[in-house]
Design a protein around this motif. Structure first.
Motif, PDB file in Angstrom:
ATOM      1  N   ALA A 135     -10.480  30.201  41.771  1.00 48.86           N
ATOM      2  CA  ALA A 135     -10.100  30.834  42.945  1.00 48.86           C
ATOM      3  C   ALA A 135     -11.335  31.943  43.205  1.00 48.86           C
ATOM      4  O   ALA A 135     -11.939  32.449  42.658  1.00 48.86           O
ATOM      5  CB  ALA A 135      -9.049  31.722  42.770  1.00 48.86           C
ATOM      6  N   GLY A 136     -11.793  31.680  44.778  1.00 54.06           N
ATOM      7  CA  GLY A 136     -12.849  32.457  45.279  1.00 54.06           C
ATOM      8  C   GLY A 136     -12.690  32.758  46.554  1.00 54.06           C
ATOM      9  O   GLY A 136     -11.939  31.963  47.171  1.00 54.06           O
ATOM     10  N   ALA A 137     -13.585  33.279  47.056  1.00 55.63           N
ATOM     11  CA  ALA A 137     -13.647  33.802  48.451  1.00 55.63           C
ATOM     12  C   ALA A 137     -14.151  32.333  49.130  1.00 55.63           C
ATOM     13  O   ALA A 137     -15.295  31.867  49.028  1.00 55.63           O
ATOM     14  CB  ALA A 137     -14.541  34.653  48.985  1.00 55.63           C
ATOM     15  N   SER A 138     -13.414  31.713  50.113  1.00 50.60           N
ATOM     16  CA  SER A 138     -13.669  30.706  51.022  1.00 50.60           C
ATOM     17  C   SER A 138     -12.751  30.771  52.294  1.00 50.60           C
ATOM     18  O   SER A 138     -12.106  31.686  52.468  1.00 50.60           O
ATOM     19  CB  SER A 138     -13.256  29.412  50.256  1.00 50.60           C
ATOM     20  OG  SER A 138     -11.760  29.456  50.087  1.00 50.60           O
ATOM     21  N   SER A 139     -13.444  30.045  53.317  1.00 51.77           N
ATOM     22  CA  SER A 139     -12.942  30.465  54.591  1.00 51.77           C
ATOM     23  C   SER A 139     -12.111  29.290  55.095  1.00 51.77           C
ATOM     24  O   SER A 139     -12.611  28.246  55.357  1.00 51.77           O
ATOM     25  CB  SER A 139     -14.101  30.947  55.309  1.00 51.77           C
ATOM     26  OG  SER A 139     -14.951  29.657  55.900  1.00 51.77           O
ATOM     27  N   VAL A 174      -8.491  27.075  48.316  1.00 46.73           N
ATOM     28  CA  VAL A 174      -8.299  27.207  47.120  1.00 46.73           C
ATOM     29  C   VAL A 174      -7.250  26.367  46.189  1.00 46.73           C
ATOM     30  O   VAL A 174      -6.110  26.429  46.604  1.00 46.73           O
ATOM     31  CB  VAL A 174      -7.908  28.835  47.094  1.00 46.73           C
ATOM     32  CG1 VAL A 174      -7.822  29.104  45.459  1.00 46.73           C
ATOM     33  CG2 VAL A 174      -8.949  29.772  47.747  1.00 46.73           C
ATOM     34  N   PRO A 175      -7.486  25.877  45.321  1.00 46.68           N
ATOM     35  CA  PRO A 175      -6.298  25.150  44.464  1.00 46.68           C
ATOM     36  C   PRO A 175      -5.358  26.104  43.699  1.00 46.68           C
ATOM     37  O   PRO A 175      -5.972  26.967  43.225  1.00 46.68           O
ATOM     38  CB  PRO A 175      -7.132  24.077  43.538  1.00 46.68           C
ATOM     39  CG  PRO A 175      -8.472  24.403  43.619  1.00 46.68           C
ATOM     40  CD  PRO A 175      -8.803  25.748  44.430  1.00 46.68           C
ATOM     41  N   HIS A 176      -4.209  26.058  43.767  1.00 47.25           N
ATOM     42  CA  HIS A 176      -3.394  26.975  43.341  1.00 47.25           C
ATOM     43  C   HIS A 176      -3.266  26.545  41.702  1.00 47.25           C
ATOM     44  O   HIS A 176      -2.969  27.842  41.177  1.00 47.25           O
ATOM     45  CB  HIS A 176      -1.905  26.955  43.792  1.00 47.25           C
ATOM     46  CG  HIS A 176      -1.918  26.825  45.185  1.00 47.25           C
ATOM     47  ND1 HIS A 176      -2.417  28.041  46.070  1.00 47.25           N
ATOM     48  CD2 HIS A 176      -1.610  26.005  46.307  1.00 47.25           C
ATOM     49  CE1 HIS A 176      -2.499  27.662  47.230  1.00 47.25           C
ATOM     50  NE2 HIS A 176      -1.721  26.456  47.569  1.00 47.25           N
ATOM     51  N   PRO A 217      -6.298  28.690  38.815  1.00 49.90           N
ATOM     52  CA  PRO A 217      -6.686  30.104  39.156  1.00 49.90           C
ATOM     53  C   PRO A 217      -7.998  30.603  38.803  1.00 49.90           C
ATOM     54  O   PRO A 217      -8.580  31.490  39.465  1.00 49.90           O
ATOM     55  CB  PRO A 217      -5.671  31.021  38.378  1.00 49.90           C
ATOM     56  CG  PRO A 217      -5.003  30.294  37.253  1.00 49.90           C
ATOM     57  CD  PRO A 217      -5.168  28.831  37.476  1.00 49.90           C
TER      58      PRO A 217
END
Lengths: 380, 645
Positions: A376-380, A368-370, A373
């Protein structure tokens, strides 16, 4: 102006605020239940626009917060959220949540909860309200009953109205939402007692209780017909109606739980209950009923987790009682809800949307890049 | 360490072993000590006895489980003097007089001891012998306490009532097999009467059972006795009259005991009866009469410490009951349950998780591959008994894995351990192992410490009696709990890493990604579980949602997760905020999971879950404190650390 409106109502900060307010409401409302019971908590916290301290609104109520959330989602979906395959899951989720809130509103607005208690062998085509009462009047005690009924909500001391069908004029003297009946000994003043079928002489107001189902209202009403005037006392716990006789004719009056007509006649054939052997842990309850739909009869079984449905009515096994004469009484909860199906659809939509989104983000597998915003999402 | 050093340790170990062995011998051979189950005297082994079925709280269970449930109810423990409860039960059945000095009654409150005039001692467990002088006071005060309204009862009143109930049950247990034990009331000396009763010449000790089955022989003496003056009775008539009165007296006295051993009618309604009630109604079926005889045989073999005869009688008894319940799968589950009790799988799993945690921690700190491998193997070694234990429970109960609070902890623990391994497979940095072993261990500890009160496999009340909803709603919501708890564990790790190693950006971002995914996973399942709960409520009560405490608790978790995600996207919080938020998530899970039970009158029946409320509030306070202290520290260190976001 329009932009301001859209900006405000599509704001994520508003979402966060509403979610936080709702959490506070839920937490507070749950603690409140310990003292005041679940019904009161629902009224004060979730079915209100504001929580009031006296007359002063001190906190937004559940109705307000959920309405704002609904508008928030609607406006966001229309004007802010990106519609793409990547975001399809999120769109579906939020549509589902809006449907869920809408379904809740439909149930709250149009739903009807009542109960039906039957002794084995007994049948009925009306169910009774848990909390609402009615003042009912009739002249002929033989079927088919024709009853004129008034909600007790509107009864205030001094209020009077005419009942043209019976040539009767009624005036409320006292009405208590919860009351205790007094007999001739307990009643202090020995003036002419009011007319009453059960020998009650007076009423004493009682504190309202956390469970309004337990209330027993009491009413003293003046009934005028021609030159006759009767002072009638009615109490919610009475078994028999009070009968007025004068030269015009007979009128029966009763204060009873509000009746709701059912589209069918339900007759209880047999009530069964089972325990685990050698214990008092109930294994199951069930009632065998006969359903009469305008002459068309059939049998049906109502059990735990297995209700009987007819159009938008649903009958559930709620409780039972052993009567003194050894027979068994079964009580069904009867609900009427046109929006029954909505939460099911809503849940399915939301969950499918969430899983879709989760999988899409899992497949993308990007940190997720800060700085951005929005992505932003669910990633593992 | 040099060679000499090693030898020193080996010698010390041997010495400890020797002392232990000597102590054990002393226990077995030493003088009889009636206050210690280990030294009550010789008794047969119970391998056959402990698998015999009995009905307790509506469930057919082996004697082994029954004994431990009853002992728990009485003493708050499942063992006595570190011996299995079933050994105590055998004494209670076959020779209770000799077991009266065993400390089986728990009294927690010093005021209760005073009220009963008992000398306080620190262990708080009293024997029946010690209680005897106080029984009258106990009965009196229990009656008074019972007259108080439930809300007005204090801890002492509640304990008096519980103790009274326990003593009553103890006495019922005491007398359940009275008919199989010799009793001077039934001593018959007249040779003629003895012959009629079919007693052997050399039989000195006579039992109720001997008289009962030979009672036909007494008839000719007793018939018509009311026509004759007692003074004119023959000695035989006197003896016969005395014995038959004793017979009736016993049957009347011991009717309606709650220890239901015998299934009377397997056809249609299944009724289990206490032996005395069977004797009272008169036995018409030979199967049950034989079952009673076999109980008698067991008693005799027990007293004679005849292992072979005892086992034979137990097997014969089992065969009779089996033939009665041949359609019932529950009988086949008896052996399985005995095995389940013996294996103590969850305690094995805990041991493995504990070791795994140390290795995972070592790897996390040092990065030694050996520690990593050991950790993985140990978590797998923990999962094996953990999953087998849950599978055995499912087979014994014929239910999905989660049926009560106890099993939610087993299930969540198992899921957390599995999630950890999956995460480890993806990231290979020790993080998953750490969360896996710690989570598994913590959940098993909680299950064992606080929720194994009474029968952990009890029957389900009517509204829960639905495998469909148990396996959908309940599993979904507990999976949701597991996801959020796991995210919370990762939140702890993130905060600690940010404080102690803020420079390690790679690790921080790896933890964050895992946390983010886990929180999303938790949100999905919490939402699904909550809504399925609504569906179930709609199916069984006619309303989808009613703002009931349990529903609210679950909704709080969902809302909190949703709030975190929205706040993150809105830029109100960053990674650190998400980490802190997921720690708070644990607090909401705890509220939904246990808070509801603490809110009301309480879920437990015996009052042994003392300290649950304390634990709950302590954990909540600790988590809040942790977040409150760790977050600012982490924020400061992250800013100061080189190469940070």
């Amino acid at each position: 102006m329009k932009d301001l409106f859209i900006d405000f109502f599509s704001s994520l900060k508003l979402t966060v605020l509403c979610l936080a307010l709702l959490m506070v409401l839920i937490f507070w409302g749950t603690l409140y239940q310990v003292e005041h019971g679940i019904w009161q908590a629902q009224q004060v916290f979730f079915r209100s626009w504001f929580i009031r301290f006296g007359f002063l609104p001190i906190f937004p109520g559940g109705k307000l917060v959920m309405s704002v959330l609904f508008v928030n989602m609607l406006v966001s979906l229309l004007f802010r959220m990106e519609v793409s395959f990547r975001k399809a899951g999120l769109v579906l989720t939020h549509l589902g949540l809006m449907l869920l809130l809408a379904g809740g509103w439909v149930t709250y607005r149009f739903g009807q909860e009542s109960f039906l208690s039957l002794v084995e062998g007994e049948g009925s085509n009306v169910s009774q309200s848990y909390r609402d009462w009615e003042l009912s009047l009739w002249t002929d005690p033989s079927p088919p009953f024709r009853v004129i009924a008034y909600d007790t909500d509107g009864l205030r001391p001094g209020r009077s109205w005419r009942v043209p069908e019976l040539a009767l004029e009624l005036e409320v003297e006292t009405y208590y939402p919860n009351s205790v009946p007094l007999g001739p000994v307990q009643a202090a003043d020995n003036a002419q007692p009011p007319l009453n079928a059960s020998g009650i002489h007076a009423l004493q107001p009682a504190r309202t209780r956390p469970q309004p189902e337990e209330h027993m209202p009491g009413l003293i009403v003046r009934a005028r017909r021609g030159r006759d005037e009767h002072r009638v006392l009615l109490f919610g716990g009475e078994a028999a109606p009070t009968r007025i006789e004068d030269n015009v004719g007979t009128v029966f009056m009763a204060l009873r739980r509000k009746r709701y007509p059912l589209p069918i006649t339900v007759t209880l054939h047999q009530f069964n209950r089972e325990y685990y052997p050698g214990s008092d842990i109930p294994r199951s309850f069930s009632s065998l009923i006969e359903v009469d739909n305008r002459g068309l009869q059939r049998m049906a079984l109502i059990a735990m987790n297995q209700p009987f449905r007819f159009r938008d009515f649903t009958f559930y096994q709620a409780s039972f009682a052993n009567l003194q004469d050894g027979s068994e009484m079964s009580t069904f909860a009867v609900t009427r809800n046109v929006g029954r199906i909505l939460p099911y659809v809503a849940t399915a939509m939301t969950v499918i949307g969430l899983i879709l989104h989760f999988l899409v983000e899992l497949v993308r597998r990007r940190p997720v890049p800060h700085a951005q915003p929005e992505t932003a999402g669910a990633s593992s | 360490m040099n060679k000499q050093g090693i030898w020193k340790w080996v010698l010390l170990g041997l010495a400890i072993l020797l002392i232990g062995a000597a102590r054990e011998c002393f226990h077995r051979r030493g003088r009889v000590d009636r206050t210690d189950l280990r030294r009550l005297g010789p008794a047969p082994r119970l391998d056959e006895f402990k698998r015999l079925p009995i009905l307790f709280n509506g469930r057919k269970m082996p004697m082994d489980s029954y004994a431990s449930n009853v002992l728990l109810q009485l003493s708050g423990r499942r063992t006595l003097n570190r011996r299995p409860a079933v050994e105590w039960l055998a004494w209670m059945f076959f020779n209770p007089e000799h077991a009266e000095a065993l400390p089986v009654f728990l009294i927690e409150h010093p005021d209760t001891m005073q009220a009963l005039g008992l000398e306080a001692h620190d262990r708080g467990r009293f024997s029946f012998e010690q209680l005897v002088p106080s029984l009258e006071a106990l009965a009196q005060q229990a009656v008074q306490a019972n007259q108080l309204e439930v809300e007005a009862r204090g801890p002492v009143e509640r304990e008096l009532l519980r103790l009274y109930e326990n003593v009553s049950y103890y006495l019922e247990l005491y007398h359940t097999l009275d008919f199989a034990r010799p009793n001077p009331d039934f001593a018959v000396h007249d040779p003629e009467v003895r012959q009629r009763l079919g007693l052997a010449e050399d039989q000195q000790e006579i039992r109720f059972l001997d008289i009962f089955f030979g009672a036909g022989g007494l008839r000719e003496y007793v018939e018509g006795l009311d026509q004759i003056e007692p003074a004119a009775w023959t000695p035989q008539q006197q003896e016969a009259f005395r014995v038959s009165s004793a017979l009736f007296g016993h049957v009347r006295r011991f009717s309606r005991l709650r220890v239901t051993l015998l299934p009377v009618d397997p056809h249609g309604q299944e009724v289990w009866m206490a032996p005395w009630d069977l004797l009272r109604i008169g036995i018409t079926d030979t199967g049950m009469a034989n079952a009673l005889r076999r109980l008698g045989d067991m008693q005799q073999a027990w007293t004679a410490v005849d292992q072979k005869a005892f086992n034979e009688a137990a097997r014969a008894y089992d065969e009779i009951l089996k033939s009665r319940l041949f359609t019932d799968r529950a009988m086949a589950r008896m052996d399985l349950e005995v095995r389940y009790n013996r294996l103590r799988l969850f305690s094995r799993a805990s041991t493995a998780y504990t070791l795994a945690f140390f290795f995972a921690f070592a790897f996390f700190i040092t990065g030694k591959p050996f520690a990593f491998r050991a950790g993985v193997v140990l978590v797998l070694l923990g999962l094996l008994p953990h999953i087998s234990g849950m599978a055995m429970r499912m087979m014994i109960m014929g239910r999905p894995p989660v049926t009560n609070l106890y099993s939610t902890f087993l299930f969540v623990g198992c899921l957390v351990a599995i999630f950890g391994l999956l995460l480890e497979a993806m990231q290979r940095n020790g993080l998953g192992l750490l969360a896996s072993s710690f989570g598994g261990l913590a959940m098993l500890f909680l299950a064992n410490r606080f929720f194994s009160d009474g029968d952990t496999m009890g029957k389900l009340v009517a509204v829960l009696n639905s495998n469909f909803w148990l396996s959908t709603h309940v599993l979904a919501i507990t999976t949701g709990y597991a996801g959020v708890v796991f995210a919370g564990l990762l939140g702890h790790v993130y905060l600690l890493q940010a404080i102690f190693g803020p420079g390690n950006r790679d690790r921080l971002s790896a933890i964050y990604r895992a946390l983010f995914g886990m929180l999303g996973f938790g949100l999905i399942f919490s939402f699904l579980g909550t809504m399925l709960g609504g569906v179930w409520a709609d199916q069984s009560w006619g309303r989808f949602w009613g703002w009931d405490p349990k529903e609210n608790g679950a909704l709080l978790i969902v809302l909190w997760c949703a709030l975190l995600f929205h706040a993150r996207i809105a830029g109100l919080i960053r990674n650190l905020g998400m980490a802190a938020g997921s720690v708070i998530g644990v607090v909401f899970v705890l509220m939904a999971w246990l808070g509801v039970n603490l809110l009301g009158v309480g879920l437990h029946s015996y009052g042994f879950i003392t300290g649950l409320g304390g634990l709950f509030f302590a954990t909540v306070a600790a988590e809040l404190l942790f977040v409150g202290v760790a977050t600012p520290l982490a924020a400061r260190n992250l800013i100061e650390a080189p190469d940070n976001e």
